[in-house]
Write a protein that holds these residues in place. Sequence first.
Motif, short mmCIF file in Angstrom:
data_model
loop_
_atom_site.label_atom_id
_atom_site.label_comp_id
_atom_site.label_asym_id
_atom_site.label_seq_id
_atom_site.Cartn_x
_atom_site.Cartn_y
_atom_site.Cartn_z
N ALA A 53 -21.93 32.26 -6.63
CA ALA A 53 -23.29 31.79 -6.42
C ALA A 53 -23.35 30.65 -5.41
N TYR A 54 -22.20 30.10 -5.08
CA TYR A 54 -22.11 29.00 -4.11
C TYR A 54 -21.08 29.42 -3.06
N PRO A 55 -21.30 29.08 -1.79
CA PRO A 55 -20.38 29.53 -0.75
C PRO A 55 -18.92 29.15 -1.02
N THR A 56 -18.02 30.09 -0.75
CA THR A 56 -16.58 29.84 -0.86
C THR A 56 -16.13 29.28 0.49
N VAL A 57 -15.99 27.96 0.55
CA VAL A 57 -15.73 27.28 1.82
C VAL A 57 -14.26 26.88 1.90
N PHE A 58 -13.65 27.15 3.05
CA PHE A 58 -12.30 26.66 3.31
C PHE A 58 -12.22 26.28 4.79
N GLY A 59 -11.18 25.56 5.15
CA GLY A 59 -11.06 25.07 6.51
C GLY A 59 -9.98 25.77 7.30
N ARG A 60 -10.21 25.86 8.60
CA ARG A 60 -9.17 26.25 9.55
C ARG A 60 -8.88 25.05 10.43
N PHE A 61 -7.68 25.04 11.01
CA PHE A 61 -7.29 23.96 11.90
C PHE A 61 -7.17 24.50 13.32
N SER A 62 -7.42 23.61 14.28
CA SER A 62 -7.43 24.05 15.68
C SER A 62 -6.07 24.54 16.14
#
Length: 246
Positions: free
Chosen positions: A50-59
């Motif tokens: 119900a809430y965005p599944t957020v994760f990060g990528r690195f440059s």
Amino acid sequence: MRAGALLGAAAPIDLEKSSALPILRRPGKIVCLGLNFRDHSAESGFSQPAYPTVFGRFSSSLVAHGEPIVRPTISEQLDYEGELAVVIGRGGRNIAPEDALDHVLGYSIFNDASVRDYQFKSPQWTVGKNFDGTGAFGPCLVTADELPHGCRGLRLQTRLNGVVVQDAMLDDMVFDVAAQISIVSRAMTLEPGDVFVAGTPSGVGLARTPPLWMKQGDVCEVEVTGIGILRNPVVEEIGGQERPAA
């Protein structure tokens, strides 16, 4: 005048020998959304969040259009994920949904290539999403005014060696572009040059029987109507170095 003279005197560029760069080489933030298409959540065995599944990528993981996506020596489970990329042009925090698209500079394409066994070694997906040479980004940036509002009505298609493996309308995203920007901005200040990678539809290699992993010699293309085609060969990493494409 002086700049023009210097450019005129410069040696011509051999485009055949030149190499592209990612649209942005070092974005401040690369905010990725997982499970943002219901069919992909289902094929992956997850209940739709119900809430965005957020994760990060690195440059450090980024590669440009035409450059190789690298399958690491320690895994054979290199998977494709075609996605829309959204580049922020105006920063802000606590951005209202109705104002969110005014903060978009433009759109591009991303292949969120994932090393699946490392992605699922822990509940956090960070490592499997950040191997060097796995985040293809390009081929161009199309400004927001040249495309439908929020990319509504556009189609995303991924092809592996010319065979269609993903095909979906961007309208099918659970959290559309405006919602992504608004929700994430409640937690963190967005800055010009930040990038949202908006989620992938069904058809990933992990969900197939048998699984379909990318390997040396493959070519993966991700196309979004109105933006273009992001095309990358796949190579293997050998002893910490890329094996040249055949």
